[in-house]
Design a protein around this motif. Sequence first.
Motif: not given
Length: 358
Positions: A175-184, A215-222
């Motif tokens: 819900d926080t991620i969605a709210a940030v996206y809508e405000a940005s 929206l971008v989701v960053s991941r790692t194999m580290s």
Amino acid sequence: MTSLADLPIRDDLRGLTPYGAPQKPVRIALNVNENTHPVPEEVVAHVTSAVERAMRSINRYPDREFTLLREHLAAYVGEGTTPEQIWAANGSNEIIQHLLQAFGGPGRSVLGFPPTYSMHAIIAAGTGTRWVAAERDADYRLSPATAAAAVERENPDLVFLCAPNNPTGTALGLDTIAAVYEASRGIVMVDEAYAEFMPEGEPSALSLLEGRPRLVVSRTMSKAFAFAGGRLGYLVADPAIADALRLVRLPYHLSALSQAAAVAALEHAPAMLATVGAIREQRDRLLVELARLGYAPHESWANFVLFGGVDDPRATFEYLLAHDILVRDVGIPHHLRVTAGTEAETTEFLEVLGRMNR
């Protein structure tokens, strides 16, 4: 001898310090959130064979589009992800750098919520992007209202979120991620370096991608993949994001050896991820035992625990180091952070720390 101050370095870099996690030859390293379990021998053999094959054509440039790797990453991520949605680089730090090169830069800003991953601000500085820090709620949490208000107030070109957060381990609600996206109005990146350690069944920000092209989701194999030395990070986003990053990436930025090793590791994903459950157990054990020792550990969804109630973090750090155990002082007063290692490593850490308290 010439010093840094004598060089014609950019004015906005003067006085800054580089990333500085201590590198010390210790028996038990629990300071940079690595997966401390060894890679299974059958995976080592498979990766070695793949790298050997790649060496036979090392005189040629690698696949600039890392086609096979993108296919394997898309299959691993699942949730209907296509290879066109994947972008990969030399660790998620380079992913962050590409995003800031394409969407940040001089005259632009990126908003973050410290304490958070220190490289967000460092890479912002390196790309000439103004770093804007906003406050969190109590206990390092971040509510939709608090986050959206900061975005509306600062009007940044990018917003960086961390889920779970590093160095606190704090969960971040969808819900926080969605709210940030809508405000940005700009790019919103969710750094999910520790996503595999979240409680079973908890949804990822990947579930929010549809219909949100910024929206971008960053991941790692580290981390979960125990592939930190392989330096392979990736993102999942609208294919147009990858088109933008092609404008700023260096030609052939992923070596043929990196691509071959990562593909081979992904072909053994179940074996590589077999230690995740054990790491979660040690993380949860740390939460219980650190409290029993009189400290104040923070709830964590990652592979580490931030704990408060440390009277003298420097003295505690040095005491553990003298016993061949390396943890992390992240600069939060009266706190230290420890990675959840193997059962034996966790046991020795707790025993040594417990003796200090006596």
